[in-house]
Design a protein around this motif. Structure first.
Motif, PDB file in Angstrom:
ATOM      1  N   GLU A   1       5.047  -1.029   6.984  1.00  0.00           N
ATOM      2  CA  GLU A   1       3.779  -0.462   6.513  1.00  0.00           C
ATOM      3  C   GLU A   1       3.819  -0.040   5.043  1.00  0.00           C
ATOM      4  O   GLU A   1       2.924   0.661   4.578  1.00  0.00           O
ATOM      5  CB  GLU A   1       3.401   0.732   7.389  1.00  0.00           C
ATOM      6  N   ALA A   2       4.831  -0.499   4.322  1.00  0.00           N
ATOM      7  CA  ALA A   2       4.951  -0.101   2.921  1.00  0.00           C
ATOM      8  C   ALA A   2       3.768  -0.572   2.086  1.00  0.00           C
ATOM      9  O   ALA A   2       3.399   0.049   1.081  1.00  0.00           O
ATOM     10  CB  ALA A   2       6.254  -0.644   2.332  1.00  0.00           C
ATOM     11  N   GLY A   3       3.147  -1.662   2.508  1.00  0.00           N
ATOM     12  CA  GLY A   3       2.027  -2.209   1.743  1.00  0.00           C
ATOM     13  C   GLY A   3       0.864  -1.248   1.576  1.00  0.00           C
ATOM     14  O   GLY A   3       0.059  -1.406   0.644  1.00  0.00           O
ATOM     15  N   ALA A   4       0.759  -0.248   2.432  1.00  0.00           N
ATOM     16  CA  ALA A   4      -0.337   0.708   2.334  1.00  0.00           C
ATOM     17  C   ALA A   4      -0.305   1.473   1.015  1.00  0.00           C
ATOM     18  O   ALA A   4      -1.340   1.971   0.546  1.00  0.00           O
ATOM     19  CB  ALA A   4      -0.283   1.695   3.504  1.00  0.00           C
TER      20      ALA A   4
ATOM     21  N   PRO B   1      14.635  -6.683   3.618  1.00  0.00           N
ATOM     22  CA  PRO B   1      13.854  -6.708   2.369  1.00  0.00           C
ATOM     23  C   PRO B   1      12.355  -6.602   2.617  1.00  0.00           C
ATOM     24  O   PRO B   1      11.830  -7.116   3.613  1.00  0.00           O
ATOM     25  CB  PRO B   1      14.212  -8.072   1.766  1.00  0.00           C
ATOM     26  N   VAL B   2      11.679  -5.924   1.719  1.00  0.00           N
ATOM     27  CA  VAL B   2      10.218  -5.852   1.747  1.00  0.00           C
ATOM     28  C   VAL B   2       9.688  -7.129   1.110  1.00  0.00           C
ATOM     29  O   VAL B   2       9.871  -7.361  -0.078  1.00  0.00           O
ATOM     30  CB  VAL B   2       9.707  -4.615   0.980  1.00  0.00           C
ATOM     31  N   GLU B   3       9.055  -7.953   1.917  1.00  0.00           N
ATOM     32  CA  GLU B   3       8.495  -9.215   1.432  1.00  0.00           C
ATOM     33  C   GLU B   3       7.065  -9.362   1.929  1.00  0.00           C
ATOM     34  O   GLU B   3       6.818  -9.247   3.129  1.00  0.00           O
ATOM     35  CB  GLU B   3       9.343 -10.403   1.921  1.00  0.00           C
ATOM     36  N   PRO B   4       6.114  -9.619   1.018  1.00  0.00           N
ATOM     37  CA  PRO B   4       6.312  -9.690  -0.431  1.00  0.00           C
ATOM     38  C   PRO B   4       6.509  -8.296  -1.025  1.00  0.00           C
ATOM     39  O   PRO B   4       6.213  -7.295  -0.371  1.00  0.00           O
ATOM     40  CB  PRO B   4       5.000 -10.314  -0.917  1.00  0.00           C
ATOM     41  N   LYS B   5       7.012  -8.273  -2.237  1.00  0.00           N
ATOM     42  CA  LYS B   5       7.156  -6.997  -2.927  1.00  0.00           C
ATOM     43  C   LYS B   5       5.788  -6.343  -3.104  1.00  0.00           C
ATOM     44  O   LYS B   5       4.762  -7.021  -3.123  1.00  0.00           O
ATOM     45  CB  LYS B   5       7.798  -7.198  -4.306  1.00  0.00           C
ATOM     46  N   LEU B   6       5.794  -5.019  -3.236  1.00  0.00           N
ATOM     47  CA  LEU B   6       4.536  -4.309  -3.413  1.00  0.00           C
ATOM     48  C   LEU B   6       3.890  -4.652  -4.748  1.00  0.00           C
ATOM     49  O   LEU B   6       4.577  -4.806  -5.766  1.00  0.00           O
ATOM     50  CB  LEU B   6       4.754  -2.794  -3.335  1.00  0.00           C
ATOM     51  N   ALA B   7       2.578  -4.738  -4.719  1.00  0.00           N
ATOM     52  CA  ALA B   7       1.821  -5.011  -5.938  1.00  0.00           C
ATOM     53  C   ALA B   7       1.588  -3.701  -6.681  1.00  0.00           C
ATOM     54  O   ALA B   7       0.453  -3.220  -6.819  1.00  0.00           O
ATOM     55  CB  ALA B   7       0.489  -5.686  -5.602  1.00  0.00           C
ATOM     56  N   VAL B   8       2.679  -3.108  -7.138  1.00  0.00           N
ATOM     57  CA  VAL B   8       2.645  -1.881  -7.930  1.00  0.00           C
ATOM     58  C   VAL B   8       3.568  -2.097  -9.127  1.00  0.00           C
ATOM     59  O   VAL B   8       4.524  -2.879  -9.048  1.00  0.00           O
ATOM     60  CB  VAL B   8       3.095  -0.651  -7.108  1.00  0.00           C
ATOM     61  N   PRO B   9       3.303  -1.424 -10.231  1.00  0.00           N
ATOM     62  CA  PRO B   9       4.080  -1.693 -11.446  1.00  0.00           C
ATOM     63  C   PRO B   9       5.503  -1.151 -11.431  1.00  0.00           C
ATOM     64  O   PRO B   9       6.360  -1.646 -12.158  1.00  0.00           O
ATOM     65  CB  PRO B   9       3.257  -1.028 -12.548  1.00  0.00           C
ATOM     66  N   ASP B  10       5.776  -0.133 -10.597  1.00  0.00           N
ATOM     67  CA  ASP B  10       7.085   0.517 -10.661  1.00  0.00           C
ATOM     68  C   ASP B  10       7.614   0.753  -9.251  1.00  0.00           C
ATOM     69  O   ASP B  10       7.187   1.673  -8.559  1.00  0.00           O
ATOM     70  CB  ASP B  10       6.973   1.848 -11.413  1.00  0.00           C
ATOM     71  N   ALA B  11       8.516  -0.108  -8.806  1.00  0.00           N
ATOM     72  CA  ALA B  11       9.097   0.048  -7.469  1.00  0.00           C
ATOM     73  C   ALA B  11      10.543  -0.436  -7.484  1.00  0.00           C
ATOM     74  O   ALA B  11      10.860  -1.467  -8.080  1.00  0.00           O
ATOM     75  CB  ALA B  11       8.290  -0.730  -6.435  1.00  0.00           C
ATOM     76  N   LEU B  12      11.417   0.329  -6.843  1.00  0.00           N
ATOM     77  CA  LEU B  12      12.820  -0.022  -6.710  1.00  0.00           C
ATOM     78  C   LEU B  12      13.134  -0.101  -5.220  1.00  0.00           C
ATOM     79  O   LEU B  12      12.725   0.764  -4.448  1.00  0.00           O
ATOM     80  CB  LEU B  12      13.696   1.038  -7.376  1.00  0.00           C
ATOM     81  N   TYR B  13      13.862  -1.148  -4.820  1.00  0.00           N
ATOM     82  CA  TYR B  13      14.107  -1.388  -3.402  1.00  0.00           C
ATOM     83  C   TYR B  13      15.584  -1.193  -3.070  1.00  0.00           C
ATOM     84  O   TYR B  13      16.458  -1.712  -3.766  1.00  0.00           O
ATOM     85  CB  TYR B  13      13.674  -2.814  -3.035  1.00  0.00           C
TER      86      TYR B  13
END
Length: 255
Positions: free
Chosen positions: A140-143, A159-171
């Motif tokens: 549910e990270a996409g929320a 892995p979170v796929e696809p990556k979040l559409a945010v400018p600053d994220a570290l996985y």
């Protein structure tokens, strides 16, 4: 007489319970995993991976495989699976037991903001940019794309796929348990302002809650969904005892 037991898993306790019950020679135990984790921990009993096709499909499986007991040991937030399990057991005429791990309770020093959903958690972070530790897994990270102004540290088993559409994220990829000392070091290393967590209960992931308390960090807690009211126990040992009692050889002989 062999008793066939199907455990719906997804938690560490499900694996522990399966191993405990498998010690009895009159039990044939199968552990069912939803398949959401790409590399699940090796199990000590036969494993079935994948869904059943809702309550109707699970009921058919229970009948076809002549299952004598269904155990719901899924995650506390797997409300739909728990509902399907309850309905399937009723349809198939199979008894059901559930493992209901107690949730965490706030204590002195905790700074909890309790919300009802992941979407509410994203909103509760506020409008000012913050450094957020997302400890809710990947599903549910996409929320949190709805709040792209924050800086996210996201931890998950896969892995979170696809990556979040945010400018600053570290996985971060990691599998618990997570001791308090390690969690405190993580929070300090990344200068975390706020944690988002589900109220999973148990000791394996409580370290971040205790570390947040020690550091005075806010925790946005997502409240548990309501679950079906079925016979249950809070611990593996207690549930195993219920299973033993259900299939007590003395009771079965009518002595």
């Amino acid at each position: 007489m062999t008793h066939r037991i199907l455990i719906l898993g997804g938690t560490t306790e499900a694996r522990q319970l399966a191993g405990m019950l498998a010690r009895r020679k009159d039990f044939s135990v199968t552990l069912s995993l939803a398949g959401r984790t790409e590399s699940p921990v090796a199990q000590g009993v036969p494993v079935r991976v994948g869904g059943f096709g809702g309550a109707e499909g699970l009921a058919a499986y229970l009948r076809d495989e002549q299952v004598d007991l269904l155990i719901d040991a899924t995650h506390p937030y797997a409300a739909r699976i728990s509902a399907n399990a309850t309905e399937a057991a009723e349809r198939a005429g199979v008894p059901i037991l559930a493992l209901r791990r107690p949730g965490w309770e706030p204590v002195a020093g905790d700074r909890w903001t309790v919300v009802d959903s992941v979407a509410e958690a994203a909103s509760a972070l506020g409008t000012a940019p913050r450094r957020v530790f997302l400890a809710i897994g990947r599903q549910e990270a996409g929320a949190f794309e709805a709040a792209p102004h924050h800086c996210y540290l996201i931890r998950s088993v896969d892995p979170v796929e696809p990556k979040l559409a945010v400018p600053d994220a570290l996985y971060l990829l990691a599998r618990g348990p997570f001791p308090q000392a390690d969690e405190r070091a993580l929070l300090e290393k990344y200068d975390v302002d706020v944690i988002v967590s589900k109220n999973s209960g148990g000791e394996a992931t409580y370290g971040k809650i205790a570390a947040a308390r020690a550091l005075g960090i806010e925790v946005v807690i997502i409240r548990r969904p309501p679950l079906p009211d079925v016979p249950s126990a809070e611990t593996v040992d207690a549930l195993a005892a219920k299973v033993d009692h259900l299939f007590d050889p003395v009771a079965e002989r009518g002595v």
